[in-house]
Design an enzyme around this catalytic site. Structure first.
Site, mmCIF file in Angstrom:
data_model
loop_
_atom_site.group_PDB
_atom_site.id
_atom_site.type_symbol
_atom_site.label_atom_id
_atom_site.label_comp_id
_atom_site.label_asym_id
_atom_site.label_seq_id
_atom_site.Cartn_x
_atom_site.Cartn_y
_atom_site.Cartn_z
ATOM 1 N N CYS A 87 0.968 -1.180 0.002
ATOM 2 C CA CYS A 87 0.029 -0.020 0.078
ATOM 3 C C CYS A 87 0.810 1.314 0.026
ATOM 4 C CB CYS A 87 -0.869 -0.097 1.248
ATOM 5 S SG CYS A 87 -1.736 1.567 1.619
ATOM 6 N N GLU A 88 0.593 2.173 -0.948
ATOM 7 C CA GLU A 88 1.474 3.355 -1.054
ATOM 8 C C GLU A 88 1.006 4.321 0.323
ATOM 9 O OE1 GLU A 88 -0.824 6.388 -3.941
ATOM 10 O OE2 GLU A 88 0.426 4.798 -4.799
ATOM 11 N N HIS A 89 0.291 4.315 0.826
ATOM 12 C CA HIS A 89 -0.292 5.136 1.979
ATOM 13 C C HIS A 89 0.667 4.812 3.369
ATOM 14 C CE1 HIS A 89 -4.137 5.339 -0.596
ATOM 15 N NE2 HIS A 89 -3.131 6.461 -0.845
ATOM 16 N N GLN A 128 -5.143 -0.634 -4.663
ATOM 17 C CA GLN A 128 -5.835 -1.549 -5.314
ATOM 18 C C GLN A 128 -6.736 -0.979 -6.571
ATOM 19 O OE1 GLN A 128 -8.081 -4.358 -2.863
ATOM 20 N NE2 GLN A 128 -9.653 -4.797 -4.568
ATOM 21 N N CYS A 158 -3.074 -2.515 6.118
ATOM 22 C CA CYS A 158 -3.298 -1.281 6.781
ATOM 23 C C CYS A 158 -4.713 -1.028 7.287
ATOM 24 C CB CYS A 158 -2.957 -0.278 5.632
ATOM 25 S SG CYS A 158 -4.036 -0.438 4.175
#
Length: 196
Positions: A87-89, A128, A158
């Site tokens: 996840c990029e966050h 996603q 996450c």
């Protein structure tokens, strides 16, 4: 190409710096990077980054490779392609299955190419929703099918292991292109065939 056939060359080229920063992160979270269990952790994490971020070195448009001329114009499905991404966050893992369906318009790709495409797109910092759209767009551009549809199921650490802490919850996204947008019967056929 599957991730195991290539590595992220930027990580490899900057190995010393990456290891230094991992060591600093360990120190900043309150760990002793010199204790026995952590001595090799910066090197292990760096090697892992070479693999899990290998998608940055892939040319995703070339992944489908040579397309074959074939008169088959019926639904083709490759389902249950397992993927792992980050996840990029939060840089936390998420994983699940991807189902791809397309109706060829004279060109087909080798079935393993779809798994390779999934690897190339997911082995990056991602969300996603973008994975779903990127795969559909690449198939549409490279194969020019009458239509394609991609469904992605994901479990996001996450959300499961931190924050709201709801383990077992899944996210499902879809991308619909061409004939699948207008033909409810084709959409329904695809969705019924990917069900367990």
């Amino acid at each position: 190409m599957p991730a195991k056939e290539y590595k992220n060359s930027r990580v490899a080229d900057n190995r010393e710096q990456v290891e230094h920063h991992i060591r600093e992160i360990l120190r900043l979270i309150g760990e002793d990077p010199d204790r026995e269990g952590l001595l090799d952790t910066p090197a292990r994490v760096t090697r892992m980054y070479e693999e899990i971020f290998a998608g940055y070195d892939a040319d995703v448009k070339d992944i489908l490779g040579v397309a074959f001329d074939e008169k088959h114009e019926e639904l083709v499905i490759v389902k249950d392609i397992v993927y792992y991404s980050q996840c990029e966050h939060h840089m936390a893992p998420f994983f699940g299955k991807i189902h791809i369906g397309y109706i060829p318009s004279g060109k087909i790709a080798g079935l393993s190419k779809f798994a390779r495409l999934v690897e190339a797109v997911t082995r990056r910092l991602q969300v996603q929703e973008r994975i779903t759209s990127e795969i559909a767009d690449i198939i549409e551009t490279e194969l020019g099918p009458h239509g394609c549809m991609v469904v992605v199921e994901g479990e996001h650490l996450c959300m499961c292991a931190r924050g709201v802490k709801k383990p077992g919850s899944k996210t499902v996204t879809s991308a619909v292109r061409g004939l699948f947008r207008t033909d409810a019967a084709s959409r329904s056929e695809f969705l019924s065939l990917i069900k367990d």
